[in-house]
Write a protein that holds these residues in place. Structure first.
Motif, PDB file in Angstrom:
ATOM      1  N   MET A 105      -8.119 -15.477  10.347  1.00 44.59           N
ATOM      2  CA  MET A 105      -7.330 -15.395   9.145  1.00 44.59           C
ATOM      3  C   MET A 105      -5.954 -16.098   9.208  1.00 44.59           C
ATOM      4  SD  MET A 105      -6.648 -12.275   6.717  1.00 44.59           S
ATOM      5  CE  MET A 105      -8.340 -12.125   6.078  1.00 44.59           C
ATOM      6  N   SER A 106      -5.732 -16.796   8.080  1.00 49.87           N
ATOM      7  CA  SER A 106      -4.354 -17.700   8.481  1.00 49.87           C
ATOM      8  C   SER A 106      -3.300 -16.614   7.905  1.00 49.87           C
ATOM      9  CB  SER A 106      -4.455 -19.013   7.527  1.00 49.87           C
ATOM     10  OG  SER A 106      -4.383 -18.369   6.043  1.00 49.87           O
ATOM     11  N   THR A 107      -2.218 -17.058   8.263  1.00 53.37           N
ATOM     12  CA  THR A 107      -0.944 -15.959   8.113  1.00 53.37           C
ATOM     13  C   THR A 107      -0.903 -15.961   6.396  1.00 53.37           C
ATOM     14  OG1 THR A 107       0.451 -16.778   9.959  1.00 53.37           O
ATOM     15  CG2 THR A 107       1.451 -15.795   8.162  1.00 53.37           C
ATOM     16  N   GLU A 108      -1.236 -17.103   5.725  1.00 56.83           N
ATOM     17  CA  GLU A 108      -1.018 -17.090   4.394  1.00 56.83           C
ATOM     18  C   GLU A 108      -2.009 -16.196   3.783  1.00 56.83           C
ATOM     19  OE1 GLU A 108       0.278 -17.483   0.617  1.00 56.83           O
ATOM     20  OE2 GLU A 108       1.159 -18.500   2.193  1.00 56.83           O
ATOM     21  N   SER A 109      -3.266 -16.286   4.297  1.00 62.81           N
ATOM     22  CA  SER A 109      -4.518 -15.362   3.624  1.00 62.81           C
ATOM     23  C   SER A 109      -4.017 -13.733   3.912  1.00 62.81           C
ATOM     24  CB  SER A 109      -5.629 -15.573   4.303  1.00 62.81           C
ATOM     25  OG  SER A 109      -6.074 -16.850   3.809  1.00 62.81           O
ATOM     26  N   SER A 110      -3.618 -13.610   5.137  1.00 59.52           N
ATOM     27  CA  SER A 110      -3.119 -12.078   5.640  1.00 59.52           C
ATOM     28  C   SER A 110      -1.837 -11.620   4.885  1.00 59.52           C
ATOM     29  CB  SER A 110      -2.758 -12.219   7.193  1.00 59.52           C
ATOM     30  OG  SER A 110      -1.510 -12.824   7.571  1.00 59.52           O
ATOM     31  N   ARG A 111      -1.236 -12.382   3.972  1.00 60.81           N
ATOM     32  CA  ARG A 111      -0.215 -11.838   3.105  1.00 60.81           C
ATOM     33  C   ARG A 111      -0.846 -11.180   2.025  1.00 60.81           C
ATOM     34  NH1 ARG A 111       3.381 -16.909   4.044  1.00 60.81           N
ATOM     35  NH2 ARG A 111       4.332 -16.527   5.655  1.00 60.81           N
ATOM     36  N   ARG A 112      -2.026 -11.517   1.852  1.00 59.77           N
ATOM     37  CA  ARG A 112      -2.821 -11.226   0.416  1.00 59.77           C
ATOM     38  C   ARG A 112      -3.463  -9.829   0.746  1.00 59.77           C
ATOM     39  NH1 ARG A 112      -4.768 -16.930  -1.236  1.00 59.77           N
ATOM     40  NH2 ARG A 112      -5.266 -16.987   0.795  1.00 59.77           N
ATOM     41  N   LEU A 113      -3.414  -9.366   2.137  1.00 63.30           N
ATOM     42  CA  LEU A 113      -4.046  -8.073   2.368  1.00 63.30           C
ATOM     43  C   LEU A 113      -3.322  -6.988   1.681  1.00 63.30           C
ATOM     44  CD1 LEU A 113      -4.960  -8.811   6.297  1.00 63.30           C
ATOM     45  CD2 LEU A 113      -6.425  -8.608   4.269  1.00 63.30           C
ATOM     46  N   ALA A 114      -3.917  -5.879   1.743  1.00 67.50           N
ATOM     47  CA  ALA A 114      -3.106  -4.481   1.218  1.00 67.50           C
ATOM     48  C   ALA A 114      -2.459  -3.881   2.310  1.00 67.50           C
ATOM     49  CB  ALA A 114      -4.117  -3.840   0.535  1.00 67.50           C
ATOM     50  N   TRP A 115      -1.346  -4.140   2.441  1.00 64.61           N
ATOM     51  CA  TRP A 115      -0.535  -3.352   3.793  1.00 64.61           C
ATOM     52  C   TRP A 115      -0.188  -2.298   3.432  1.00 64.61           C
ATOM     53  CZ3 TRP A 115      -0.715  -5.931   8.369  1.00 64.61           C
ATOM     54  CH2 TRP A 115      -1.092  -7.552   8.462  1.00 64.61           C
ATOM     55  N   ARG A 116      -0.316  -1.394   4.380  1.00 62.57           N
ATOM     56  CA  ARG A 116       0.177   0.239   4.398  1.00 62.57           C
ATOM     57  C   ARG A 116       1.025   0.408   5.898  1.00 62.57           C
ATOM     58  NH1 ARG A 116      -5.716   3.074   3.832  1.00 62.57           N
ATOM     59  NH2 ARG A 116      -5.333   1.878   6.008  1.00 62.57           N
ATOM     60  N   LYS A 117       1.907   1.380   5.297  1.00 55.69           N
ATOM     61  CA  LYS A 117       2.625   2.034   6.405  1.00 55.69           C
ATOM     62  C   LYS A 117       2.199   3.426   6.776  1.00 55.69           C
ATOM     63  CE  LYS A 117       6.659   0.448   4.664  1.00 55.69           C
ATOM     64  NZ  LYS A 117       8.160   0.559   4.478  1.00 55.69           N
ATOM     65  N   SER A 118       2.581   3.915   7.868  1.00 58.37           N
ATOM     66  CA  SER A 118       2.430   5.384   8.068  1.00 58.37           C
ATOM     67  C   SER A 118       3.233   6.314   7.167  1.00 58.37           C
ATOM     68  CB  SER A 118       2.767   5.635   9.539  1.00 58.37           C
ATOM     69  OG  SER A 118       2.553   7.092   9.836  1.00 58.37           O
ATOM     70  N   SER A 119       2.524   7.272   6.857  1.00 58.03           N
ATOM     71  CA  SER A 119       3.138   8.327   5.904  1.00 58.03           C
ATOM     72  C   SER A 119       4.299   8.899   6.666  1.00 58.03           C
ATOM     73  CB  SER A 119       2.210   9.465   5.400  1.00 58.03           C
ATOM     74  OG  SER A 119       1.824  10.013   6.405  1.00 58.03           O
ATOM     75  N   TYR A 120       4.519   8.782   7.891  1.00 64.46           N
ATOM     76  CA  TYR A 120       5.364   9.365   8.731  1.00 64.46           C
ATOM     77  C   TYR A 120       6.679   8.422   8.594  1.00 64.46           C
ATOM     78  CZ  TYR A 120       2.184  12.612  10.591  1.00 64.46           C
ATOM     79  OH  TYR A 120       1.095  13.570  10.514  1.00 64.46           O
ATOM     80  N   SER A 121       6.520   7.130   8.183  1.00 66.58           N
ATOM     81  CA  SER A 121       7.676   6.302   8.285  1.00 66.58           C
ATOM     82  C   SER A 121       8.932   6.560   7.485  1.00 66.58           C
ATOM     83  CB  SER A 121       7.072   4.670   7.995  1.00 66.58           C
ATOM     84  OG  SER A 121       6.294   4.308   8.808  1.00 66.58           O
ATOM     85  N   GLY A 122       8.509   7.247   6.332  1.00 64.66           N
ATOM     86  CA  GLY A 122       9.593   7.598   5.408  1.00 64.66           C
ATOM     87  C   GLY A 122       9.876   6.485   4.519  1.00 64.66           C
ATOM     88  N   ASN A 123      10.966   6.502   3.848  1.00 67.20           N
ATOM     89  CA  ASN A 123      11.279   5.477   2.594  1.00 67.20           C
ATOM     90  C   ASN A 123      12.753   4.717   3.041  1.00 67.20           C
ATOM     91  OD1 ASN A 123       9.100   5.731   1.037  1.00 67.20           O
ATOM     92  ND2 ASN A 123      10.039   7.677   0.174  1.00 67.20           N
ATOM     93  N   GLU A 124      13.295   5.100   4.215  1.00 65.89           N
ATOM     94  CA  GLU A 124      14.335   4.267   4.691  1.00 65.89           C
ATOM     95  C   GLU A 124      14.433   2.994   5.296  1.00 65.89           C
ATOM     96  OE1 GLU A 124      13.891   7.538   6.281  1.00 65.89           O
ATOM     97  OE2 GLU A 124      14.486   8.285   4.430  1.00 65.89           O
ATOM     98  N   GLY A 125      13.030   2.449   5.234  1.00 68.00           N
ATOM     99  CA  GLY A 125      12.720   1.046   6.093  1.00 68.00           C
ATOM    100  C   GLY A 125      12.775   1.118   7.509  1.00 68.00           C
ATOM    101  N   GLY A 126      13.438   0.323   8.020  1.00 70.01           N
ATOM    102  CA  GLY A 126      13.594   0.504   9.308  1.00 70.01           C
ATOM    103  C   GLY A 126      12.428  -0.124  10.260  1.00 70.01           C
ATOM    104  N   GLU A 127      12.184   0.257  11.267  1.00 71.85           N
ATOM    105  CA  GLU A 127      11.298  -0.100  12.138  1.00 71.85           C
ATOM    106  C   GLU A 127       9.869   0.713  12.077  1.00 71.85           C
ATOM    107  OE1 GLU A 127      12.827   0.446  16.137  1.00 71.85           O
ATOM    108  OE2 GLU A 127      14.532  -0.793  15.662  1.00 71.85           O
ATOM    109  N   CYS A 128       8.946  -0.331  11.239  1.00 70.75           N
ATOM    110  CA  CYS A 128       7.614   0.274  10.858  1.00 70.75           C
ATOM    111  C   CYS A 128       6.509  -0.593  11.457  1.00 70.75           C
ATOM    112  CB  CYS A 128       7.608   0.548   9.576  1.00 70.75           C
ATOM    113  SG  CYS A 128       8.483   1.716   8.870  1.00 70.75           S
ATOM    114  N   VAL A 129       5.511  -0.205  11.736  1.00 73.79           N
ATOM    115  CA  VAL A 129       4.367  -1.054  12.014  1.00 73.79           C
ATOM    116  C   VAL A 129       3.391  -0.992  10.636  1.00 73.79           C
ATOM    117  CG1 VAL A 129       2.304  -1.352  13.240  1.00 73.79           C
ATOM    118  CG2 VAL A 129       4.356  -0.962  14.446  1.00 73.79           C
TER     119      VAL A 129
END
Length: 64
Positions: free
Chosen positions: A1-25
């Motif tokens: 999958m190209s980088t452009e195509s992967s931008r259309r995916l529904a990306w999710r962060k862990s619920s443990y990440s919080g809302n402050e941003g920072g370092e998340c996968v």
């Protein structure tokens, strides 16, 4: 999958990440694969693994 195509995916962060941003996968599920990216640099290439490999990883992490 190209980088452009992967931008259309529904990306999710862990619920443990919080809302402050920072370092998340973030992860996105596609047919037969799971894509992984660094939330701080979404324009870099994504890592992807087959769904079975992701399933094994999650099971290991939960059992650990």
């Amino acid at each position: 999958m190209s980088t452009e195509s992967s931008r259309r995916l529904a990306w999710r962060k862990s619920s443990y990440s919080g809302n402050e941003g920072g370092e998340c996968v973030e992860v996105a599920v596609a047919p037969g694969a799971v894509y992984i990216r660094d939330s701080k640099d979404v324009h870099r290439p994504n890592l992807f693994v087959q769904a079975a490999g992701w399933s094994s990883f999650v099971k290991f992490a939960v059992d650990y």
